[in-house]
Scaffold this active site. Structure first.
Site: not given
Length: 389
Positions: A120, A129, A368
């Protein structure tokens, strides 16, 4: 799959993790590599495709079933889960959420079987972020044949050194700027001219889970590489956010599994270590540390089970995953810290499980979506709901 079938799979994974992976944890930490036999076994057990629909060769687990499985994976080094985590998680879900039927048929079976590993490729040096700041561009190719040309650099890309295909997020060069608009996702196979993977990052923890920088220098791909086809143009950011919601629940479950392992390591050590002729487990201040960790584990498990049920019912696919990831990633850090404290000086020595997990756990609060990003998501959703369920 019905719950009885899933229970058998979970039990099988539990045995495999504890009998085969745990004994190799120190070796993986020292060599920064997961042995090939564990990779092969993971593929044979169907772990590369547990979240991928059955029609594409996966197990098709619901989110509630997935978190039960992932807690068992959290019992050991995160490097083992990382082998197939992106196939089931943020990379595979790009295809599940946004791909055309033809793209799904071509790529998902390869991911589900473990034939291919997917990465990914969203994060950049100046777009972490806030992915809306990404600088990687995609422009229409000149001349005959159509297609796109991708230029840019991605950072901290999990499994990049072994990836067979990258889900690359890029901004339309004809619509420069920032924010969600103009970002699309592309399938870029490893080995495509112009794709260069840098050396592995040397991280604080999670040895064996490889990340690296990936450079795309004039990489030309066909029109068919645009995920979702023409309908996917400009939809990359939205697709990424949907994938991350699933990934956050997955990471939350992983944290609960690790916290349970840390708690059991703590209890076992407290029972065996003596001070003043007594096991330290008899001292109330040690008992207080254990009680806090046990309570944290209970709360974490309840959080992920509730959030997973809401996700499956599509009642909450935004706030609940962020709240679960925020709480559980912070929680496992507290449990790891207490584990080291109970172990005392021993807990600060390399080769001891709690020392390794202390380093491993720190990353969960960053990737994540950092804890601060989860706070923003949760707060915005709570304010938007105006206190209503």
């Amino acid at each position: 799959m019905d719950d009885s079938d899933v229970a058998e799979i979970v039990a099988s994974v539990r045995r495999f993790v504890r009998d085969k992976v745990v004994p190799l944890e120190a070796h993986i930490d020292e060599t920064d590599e997961v042995p090939a036999e564990l990779r092969d076994a993971a593929a044979a057990m169907g772990l590369y495709g547990f979240a991928i629909p059955e029609e594409y060769g996966g197990l098709g687990l619901t989110m509630r079933q997935e978190v039960a499985l992932v807690q068992e994976l959290g019992w050991t080094t995160p490097a083992f889960r990382s082998l197939f985590g992106t196939n089931n998680g943020i990379a595979g879900h790009v295809l599940m959420e946004g791909a055309t039927g033809e793209q799904k048929k071509r790529y998902l079976p390869r991911l589900a079987s473990g034939e291919w590993t997917a990465s990914f490729a969203l994060t950049e040096a100046e777009a972490g972020s806030d992915p809306g700041d990404l600088r990687t561009t995609a422009r229409r190719a000149d001349g005959d044949g159509g297609g796109w040309v991708i230029d840019g650099t991605k950072r901290f890309i999990t499994n990049a050194p072994i990836a067979d295909v990258f889900m690359v997020f890029a901004r339309d060069a004809d619509h420069p700027g920032r924010g969600a608009d103009g970002i699309s996702a592309f399938l870029v196979e490893a080995g495509t001219p112009g794709v260069t993977v840098g050396p592995r990052d040397h991280k604080m923890g999670q040895a064996g889970a490889w990340t690296a920088e990936v450079v795309f220098d004039g990489v030309r791909v066909a029109d068919s590489a645009l995920i979702g086809g023409d309908a996917g143009l400009g939809q990359g950011y939205r697709t990424a956010m949907r994938c991350l919601a699933h990934g956050r629940l997955h990471i939350a479950a992983l944290c609960v599994g690790m916290a349970q392992r840390l708690l059991e390591e703590t209890v076992a050590y407290a029972k065996s270590r003596t001070q003043s002729g007594r096991p330290i487990a008899e001292f109330q201040l040690v008992q207080g540390l254990i009680a806090d960790s046990q309570t944290d584990v209970y709360a974490g498990r309840a959080t992920i089970e509730t959030a997973a049920g809401q996700y499956d019912r599509r009642e909450d696919v935004r706030m609940a995953p962020s709240a679960a990831k925020y709480f559980c990633s912070e929680m496992v850090g507290r449990v790891a810290d207490r584990a080291v404290q109970v172990h005392g000086g021993v807990g600060y020595v390399r080769g001891v499980a709690v020392e390794r997990f202390y380093r491993d756990a720190r990353l969960f609060r960053i990737y994540e979506g950092t804890s601060q990003i989860q706070q923003v998501v949760v707060a915005k959703q709570a304010l938007a709901r105006d206190g209503k369920p």
